[in-house]
Every structure is written in structure tokens, then in C-alpha cells.
Design an enzyme around this catalytic site. Structure first.
Site, PDB file in Angstrom:
ATOM      1  N   TYR A  38       0.817  -1.212   0.000  1.00  0.00           N
ATOM      2  CA  TYR A  38       0.000   0.000   0.000  1.00  0.00           C
ATOM      3  C   TYR A  38       0.853   1.264   0.000  1.00  0.00           C
ATOM      4  CZ  TYR A  38      -0.252   0.221   5.243  1.00  0.00           C
ATOM      5  OH  TYR A  38       0.008   0.287   6.577  1.00  0.00           O
ATOM      6  N   ASN A  90       3.090 -11.751   2.876  1.00  0.00           N
ATOM      7  CA  ASN A  90       4.047 -11.272   3.878  1.00  0.00           C
ATOM      8  C   ASN A  90       3.546 -10.108   4.727  1.00  0.00           C
ATOM      9  OD1 ASN A  90       6.789 -10.614   5.001  1.00  0.00           O
ATOM     10  ND2 ASN A  90       6.535  -8.847   3.646  1.00  0.00           N
ATOM     11  N   TYR A 158      -2.007  -9.708  17.583  1.00  0.00           N
ATOM     12  CA  TYR A 158      -0.875 -10.045  16.705  1.00  0.00           C
ATOM     13  C   TYR A 158      -0.526 -11.529  16.881  1.00  0.00           C
ATOM     14  CZ  TYR A 158       3.718  -9.773  14.457  1.00  0.00           C
ATOM     15  OH  TYR A 158       4.798  -9.974  13.622  1.00  0.00           O
TER      16      TYR A 158
END
Ligand SMILES: NC(=O)c1ccc[n+]([C@@H]2O[C@H](COP(=O)([O-])OP(=O)(O)OC[C@H]3O[C@@H](n4cnc5c(N)ncnc54)[C@H](O)[C@@H]3O)[C@@H](O)[C@H]2O)c1
Length: 266
Positions: A38, A90, A158
């Protein structure tokens, strides 16, 4: 320089750190590489640098939180270079202000991180697999984290999202192995990417170093070379695995120092 000659790879989050290292190494070893990020300027810059050094690369805007954007990046890769042999899922991130302990975690942030870190792996794979099937195979590589194995005082989303990536890796490998599609993951410990170097105080880097079995911290190429191996046919009998690349940080019994003290006294 031909370990992945003729292969076509899409690297998500390829404008920086681990993704950038992997994109460079894949291109150096003969792959045509699409860098999806992005940060489009960063992705373009990376592709330009690869082309300058004789490789083949292009850039596309990809937002890993948006299904349509992931689909577009896969389709762009196939349109640009005729196929997709390697998908490196990734992209991943956390948020130290909002991804807190179970009682205090911001629930919107939980949803966002599960989407960006885990659902993006599902989606990338979902849209790449039909092309890989048609071509007779492929290699999907996912970035998880040692946080998916060892828990922390904060970063609950996470850790959970990265554990989901470990599981997804073996599910994908199981479901599409007979189509010649392999799926593996790499689990980094601390890797000194530019972002990690800038954001982690020296003291924190030294704590990591102290508990590593090896006398140094990891660099992006430590993961890049693992990705290169998993992308290449050198790893053709490996699937469903997560390779921990973490300097031996997590291998010892955590109570070893206390035991050593005890043994000295005994
Ligand atoms: N560096 C470490 O110590 C470490 C340790 C364990 C796991 N990891 C994992 O490695 C992966 C790469 O991290 P890194 O350290 O190279 O980080 P980085 O910040 O250097 O690079 C991440 C890249 O992903 C891009 N990105 C972020 N969110 C995105 C989104 N929603 N859509 C598209 N692009 C996006 C960024 O623009 C950047 O180019 C992540 O999955 C991370 O969780 C890193």
C-alpha cells in the site's frame, strides 16, 4: 543465479524490510517479481532498483485489508507475466497502543489485525490457487512470527493472528498438495528491518541479543534466503511447515540460568 529461474512471484508488503529483501533475492535468482504494497511509491522504487540491477519487477498497489485489492494484485501478476508460481503472503502489523492484553485490547483493532495478518493469507491463497492448479503447482509462503508460538504481555491480536497463519499454512498444504501446491511459512524472531531499527530502543535490541543462542540479531536477508529456498524447487518435498528463523532465541529452557546457579551451589 538461477535458483528460481522462470518463476513468477508476487510479494506482498514488498516495499520494505522482509518483503523487500525477498523480492530482491527472488529477482536476483531469476524470478519475475511483482511487488504489492500500500506504499505504492516504495513498491515502485523497489521495482525500479531491481530492474536497474538486471532483474524483472513491477509494482502494484495492494491493500491487504481489502479483498478486491488482493484479488486485483493476483490478477495483475498473471496478466503481466502469464502465471503465478510463488505467492509470498508477507503483510503483517501490530499496534502497540491498541493491541493490548485480553482485558484492555481495543476490539476493533482485534478485528483489523486478524483481517490484515490472517485473513489476507486466506484471501491471497484463495485467488492464487486456481491459477496454480491450472499450471500444475506452485509455492505459497506465509510470514508468521515467533509471537504465534511464544506469548507476550500485550500484542494479543498479533499473536493470535500469527498462530492462525501457522494453522492456515498446514491447512492449505493439506488441501492442495495433490495439485502440486506447496504451502510453508517462515516465523521470524526479531529482524532488524529499517522500521525495527528505528522503533526499537537499543536496550530492547540488546535484550533480544542477550537471549539469542547466536551472538547477533537477525537481518532481513536471513528471512529472504529462507523465502528463496521455499520458493525454489530445492524445497520440493517440504510442505505444511513453519520454519523458525530466530537465532535460537526460543530454543533453551527459560529457567536455564537459575538451574546453572543451582548447579554451581550444589
Ligand atoms: N521485523 C521483525 O522483527 C518481524 C518479526 C516477526 C514477524 N515479522 C513479520 O514480517 C512481516 C514483514 O514485516 P517487516 O518487519 O518487514 O515490516 P516492514 O514495516 O519493514 O514492512 C512491511 C511492509 O508491508 C506494507 N504494509 C503494511 N500494511 C499493509 C497493508 N495493509 N497492505 C499492503 N501493504 C502493507 C508496508 O507498507 C511495508 O512496506 C510482517 O508480517 C511482520 O508481522 C516481522
Amino acid at each position: 543465479m538461477t535458483r528460481v529461474e522462470g518463476k513468477v512471484a508476487l510479494v506482498t508488503g514488498g516495499a520494505s524490510g522482509i518483503g523487500l529483501s525477498s523480492a530482491r533475492l527472488l529477482a536476483r535468482e531469476g524470478a519475475k517479481v511483482v511487488i504489492g504494497d500500500y506504499n505504492l511509491d516504495g513498491a515502485k522504487e523497489a521495482a525500479k532498483e531491481i530492474e536497474k540491477s538486471g532483474g524483472t519487477a513491477s509494482a502494484i498497489f495492494l491493500d491487504a485489508s481489502i479483498e478486491e485489492s488482493i484479488k486485483e494484485a493476483i490478477e495483475y501478476t498473471v496478466k503481466m507475466y502469464g502465471k503465478i508460481d510463488v505467492l509470498f503472503n508477507n503483510v503483517g502489523l501490530t499496534n502497540l497502543q491498541k493491541d493490548l492484553d485480553v482485558v484492555n485490547i481495543d476490539l476493533d483493532e482485534w478485528d483489523r489485525l486478524i483481517d490484515v495478518n490472517a485473513k489476507s493469507v486466506l484471501l491471497g491463497s484463495r485467488y492464487a490457487i486456481p491459477y496454480m492448479k491450472e499450471a500444475g503447482g506452485g509455492s505459497i509462503i506465509n510470514t508468521t512470527s515467533m509471537a504465534g508460538f511464544a506469548s507476550d504481555a500485550i500484542r494479543t491480536a498479533y499473536g493470535a493472528s500469527k498462530a492462525a497463519v501457522v494453522s492456515l499454512t498446514s491447512y492449505i498444504a493439506t488441501q492442495y498438495g495433490k495439485d502440486g501446491i506447496r504451502c510453508n511459512a517462515v516465523a521470524p524472531g526479531l529482524i532488524l528491518t529499517p522500521a525495527a531499527k528505528n522503533n526499537l530502543p537499543k536496550e530492547v535490541q540488546e535484550i533480544f541479543l542477550k537471549f539469542n543462542a547466536l551472538p547477533y540479531n537477525g537481518e532481513p536477508d536471513d528471512i529472504g534466503y529462507t523465502v528463496l529456498f521455499l520458493a525454489s524447487d530445492e524445497s520440493k518435498y517440504i510442505t505444511g511447515q513453519t520454519i523458525k528463523v530466530e537465532g535460537g532465541h526460543y530454543i533453551a529452557n527459560p529457567s536455564i540460568e537459575d538451574f546453572n546457579e543451582f548447579m554451581k551451589k550444589a
